[in-house]
Design a protein around this motif. Structure first.
Motif, short mmCIF file in Angstrom:
data_model
loop_
_atom_site.label_atom_id
_atom_site.label_comp_id
_atom_site.label_asym_id
_atom_site.label_seq_id
_atom_site.Cartn_x
_atom_site.Cartn_y
_atom_site.Cartn_z
N GLU A 47 -1.01 -16.40 -19.73
CA GLU A 47 -1.07 -16.29 -18.27
C GLU A 47 0.31 -16.59 -17.69
O GLU A 47 0.99 -17.52 -18.12
N LEU A 48 0.72 -15.78 -16.72
CA LEU A 48 1.96 -16.02 -15.99
C LEU A 48 1.58 -16.37 -14.56
O LEU A 48 1.06 -15.53 -13.83
N GLU A 49 1.84 -17.60 -14.18
CA GLU A 49 1.48 -18.05 -12.84
C GLU A 49 2.61 -17.72 -11.87
O GLU A 49 3.77 -18.07 -12.10
N VAL A 50 2.25 -17.05 -10.77
CA VAL A 50 3.21 -16.72 -9.73
C VAL A 50 2.86 -17.58 -8.53
O VAL A 50 1.84 -17.37 -7.88
N THR A 51 3.71 -18.55 -8.22
CA THR A 51 3.39 -19.49 -7.14
C THR A 51 3.91 -19.02 -5.79
O THR A 51 3.36 -19.40 -4.77
N ASP A 52 4.95 -18.24 -5.76
CA ASP A 52 5.53 -17.77 -4.49
C ASP A 52 5.40 -16.26 -4.39
O ASP A 52 6.37 -15.52 -4.58
N VAL A 53 4.20 -15.78 -4.07
CA VAL A 53 3.96 -14.35 -3.96
C VAL A 53 4.60 -13.84 -2.67
O VAL A 53 4.33 -14.36 -1.59
N VAL A 54 5.46 -12.85 -2.81
CA VAL A 54 6.15 -12.25 -1.66
C VAL A 54 5.38 -11.02 -1.18
O VAL A 54 5.21 -10.82 0.03
N ASP A 55 4.91 -10.20 -2.10
CA ASP A 55 4.23 -8.95 -1.74
C ASP A 55 3.34 -8.51 -2.90
O ASP A 55 3.79 -8.46 -4.04
N ARG A 56 2.09 -8.23 -2.62
CA ARG A 56 1.17 -7.78 -3.66
C ARG A 56 1.14 -6.25 -3.81
O ARG A 56 0.65 -5.74 -4.81
N ILE A 57 1.67 -5.55 -2.82
CA ILE A 57 1.66 -4.09 -2.86
C ILE A 57 2.55 -3.60 -4.01
O ILE A 57 3.69 -4.02 -4.15
N GLY A 58 2.01 -2.73 -4.83
CA GLY A 58 2.77 -2.13 -5.92
C GLY A 58 2.64 -2.86 -7.25
O GLY A 58 3.19 -2.43 -8.25
N THR A 59 1.88 -3.96 -7.28
CA THR A 59 1.77 -4.71 -8.53
C THR A 59 0.97 -3.95 -9.59
O THR A 59 1.30 -4.03 -10.77
N GLY A 60 -0.03 -3.22 -9.17
CA GLY A 60 -0.79 -2.41 -10.13
C GLY A 60 0.06 -1.30 -10.70
O GLY A 60 0.00 -1.01 -11.91
N ASP A 61 0.85 -0.68 -9.84
CA ASP A 61 1.78 0.36 -10.31
C ASP A 61 2.81 -0.23 -11.27
O ASP A 61 3.17 0.40 -12.27
N ALA A 62 3.30 -1.43 -10.95
CA ALA A 62 4.28 -2.09 -11.83
C ALA A 62 3.65 -2.39 -13.19
O ALA A 62 4.30 -2.23 -14.23
N TYR A 63 2.39 -2.81 -13.18
CA TYR A 63 1.70 -3.09 -14.44
C TYR A 63 1.55 -1.80 -15.25
O TYR A 63 1.86 -1.76 -16.45
N ALA A 64 1.09 -0.73 -14.60
CA ALA A 64 0.88 0.54 -15.29
C ALA A 64 2.19 1.09 -15.84
O ALA A 64 2.26 1.53 -16.99
N ALA A 65 3.25 1.05 -15.03
CA ALA A 65 4.55 1.53 -15.48
C ALA A 65 5.07 0.67 -16.63
O ALA A 65 5.62 1.19 -17.61
N GLY A 66 4.87 -0.65 -16.53
CA GLY A 66 5.29 -1.54 -17.61
C GLY A 66 4.54 -1.27 -18.90
O GLY A 66 5.12 -1.31 -19.99
N LEU A 67 3.26 -0.96 -18.79
CA LEU A 67 2.47 -0.66 -19.97
C LEU A 67 2.91 0.65 -20.61
O LEU A 67 3.08 0.74 -21.83
N ILE A 68 3.15 1.67 -19.80
CA ILE A 68 3.62 2.95 -20.34
C ILE A 68 4.97 2.77 -21.03
O ILE A 68 5.17 3.23 -22.15
#
Length: 80
Positions: A8-29
């Motif tokens: 688990e990677l804990e993010v304590t200071d979230v700036v923006d949640r928009i685009g995180t799913g895309d970042a995950y998908a792109a990172g996985l590809i």
């Protein structure tokens, strides 16, 4: 079928949640092209976590910065 779980990677200071799913998908590809399945999943997880710290829709981190998080450098200091 293989079951892979990442730390688990804990993010304590979230700036923006928009685009995180895309970042995950792109990172996985990207990860599946360059690494084995376990490292690919860890790469996607780290890419998603870093995107939470960036304002806007686009993940502006480099693969090297993502790999630093994967290696345990979670101090929050991004080198630009």
């Amino acid at each position: 079928m293989e079951y892979i779980e990442t730390d688990e990677l804990e993010v304590t200071d979230v700036v923006d949640r928009i685009g995180t799913g895309d970042a995950y998908a792109a990172g996985l590809i990207y990860g599946l092209i360059h690494f084995d399945n376990e490292k690919a999943l860890r790469f996607a997880n780290a890419a998603c976590a870093l995107k939470h710290t960036i304002l806007g829709d686009v993940n502006l981190v480099s693969p090297q910065e993502i790999e630093e998080v994967m290696a345990g450098n979670t101090g929050g200091r991004i080198k630009r």
